[in-house]
Scaffold this motif. Structure first.
Motif, short mmCIF file in Angstrom:
data_model
loop_
_atom_site.label_atom_id
_atom_site.label_comp_id
_atom_site.label_asym_id
_atom_site.label_seq_id
_atom_site.Cartn_x
_atom_site.Cartn_y
_atom_site.Cartn_z
N ALA A 124 0.83 -1.21 0.00
CA ALA A 124 0.00 0.00 0.00
C ALA A 124 0.86 1.26 0.00
CB ALA A 124 -0.93 -0.01 1.21
N LEU A 125 1.96 1.25 0.76
CA LEU A 125 2.83 2.41 0.82
C LEU A 125 3.55 2.62 -0.51
CD1 LEU A 125 4.04 4.71 2.51
CD2 LEU A 125 5.83 3.11 3.25
N GLN A 126 3.98 1.54 -1.13
CA GLN A 126 4.66 1.65 -2.42
C GLN A 126 3.70 2.20 -3.49
OE1 GLN A 126 7.35 -1.43 -3.52
NE2 GLN A 126 6.91 -1.26 -5.71
N GLU A 127 2.45 1.71 -3.46
CA GLU A 127 1.46 2.20 -4.42
C GLU A 127 1.20 3.69 -4.21
OE1 GLU A 127 -1.89 -0.32 -3.75
OE2 GLU A 127 -1.07 -2.01 -4.91
N GLN B 275 6.92 -4.06 7.82
CA GLN B 275 5.47 -3.87 7.68
C GLN B 275 4.96 -2.87 8.72
OE1 GLN B 275 3.39 -4.84 5.45
NE2 GLN B 275 4.08 -6.73 4.50
N ALA B 276 5.47 -3.00 9.95
CA ALA B 276 5.04 -2.10 11.02
C ALA B 276 5.45 -0.65 10.70
CB ALA B 276 5.64 -2.54 12.35
N ALA B 277 6.66 -0.48 10.19
CA ALA B 277 7.13 0.85 9.83
C ALA B 277 6.28 1.43 8.70
CB ALA B 277 8.60 0.80 9.43
N ALA B 278 5.99 0.60 7.70
CA ALA B 278 5.15 1.06 6.58
C ALA B 278 3.76 1.46 7.06
CB ALA B 278 5.05 -0.04 5.52
N GLN B 279 3.19 0.66 7.97
CA GLN B 279 1.86 0.96 8.50
C GLN B 279 1.88 2.28 9.28
OE1 GLN B 279 -1.03 -0.76 7.92
NE2 GLN B 279 -2.00 0.98 8.94
#
Length: 229
Positions: free
Chosen positions: A161-164, A215-219
């Protein structure tokens, strides 16, 4: 047993007034400050994880009668994962009332993802033991209410989601940097920083695989982006 004004305020944020406040005291006691007469919260963490899991599984099962197991599984994982538990803990100020040893406190223990997640599960167990499953269920559903409403969005892979989002806003892929590693090889603890081309970044730390901390950092960064809109 009387509790401090600080803990009284915490119970109000939690949504439960303890008949046996010693259960709350134990749930908030980290291993770094435990003694033979003051046990830590690890056993409660084990129980709370199961109480949370049953509550979420039941809520998802009831909310969408047509959902398949394949649809419910990622929703469930998004609701019970450590990152979510830690986020709820931060919202109710759990870190402020944790009982930590000096070294853990000095190393930022009140902000650590894994420590907050474990303590949140322990507090859930304390509510369950104090007043039974139905009360614990009501407390959990109140604290997780917004996440249950948005579970389809939250169940998406955070890194994807972050990359998108980055690509949609004219940026390159997010960069993940391991800024520290500690603990034994069988239970490593990582700190990961994720950065975007526009300078925005977020940090996550905790035990598990590097990917889970990424994943936690991206969230966390996604939540910051959403909050800035």
């Amino acid at each position: 047993m009387k509790i401090s004004a600080e803990l009284r305020m915490f119970t109000e944020r939690l949504g439960h007034d303890f008949a046996r406040p010693e259960l709350l005291q134990r749930a908030l006691t980290h291993g770094s400050i435990s003694t033979a007469t003051r046990p830590d919260n690890q056993r409660l963490e084990f129980l709370g994880d199961r109480v949370l899991g049953l509550t979420m599984a039941e809520a998802l099962f009831s909310a969408d009668r047509s959902a398949t197991e394949g649809q419910m599984a990622p929703r469930y994982n998004a609701l019970v994962k450590g990152e979510t538990c830690a986020a709820v803990a931060r919202e109710i100020g759990l870190g402020e009332v944790l009982k930590l040893g000096r070294s853990e406190m000095m190393s930022g223990g009140r902000r650590k993802e894994a420590l907050l997640a474990d303590a949140m599960e322990a507090v859930i167990a304390a509510v369950y033991l104090d007043a039974g499953f139905e009360t614990a269920r009501k407390v959990i559903l109140a604290l997780w209410a917004n996440r249950l409403k948005n579970v389809d969005q939250d169940s998406r892979d955070a890194k994807t989601a972050l990359q998108e989002w980055a690509q949609a806003n004219g940026m390159g892929p997010p960069r993940y940097v391991q800024t520290s590693r500690s603990g034994p090889d069988h239970a490593p603890e990582f700190e990961i920083t994720v950065r975007l081309d526009d300078g925005r970044e977020a940090v996550a730390n905790g035990k598990g695989t590097k990917r889970s901390i990424e994943q936690a950092a991206a969230q966390t960064l996604l939540e910051q982006i959403e909050g800035s809109k």
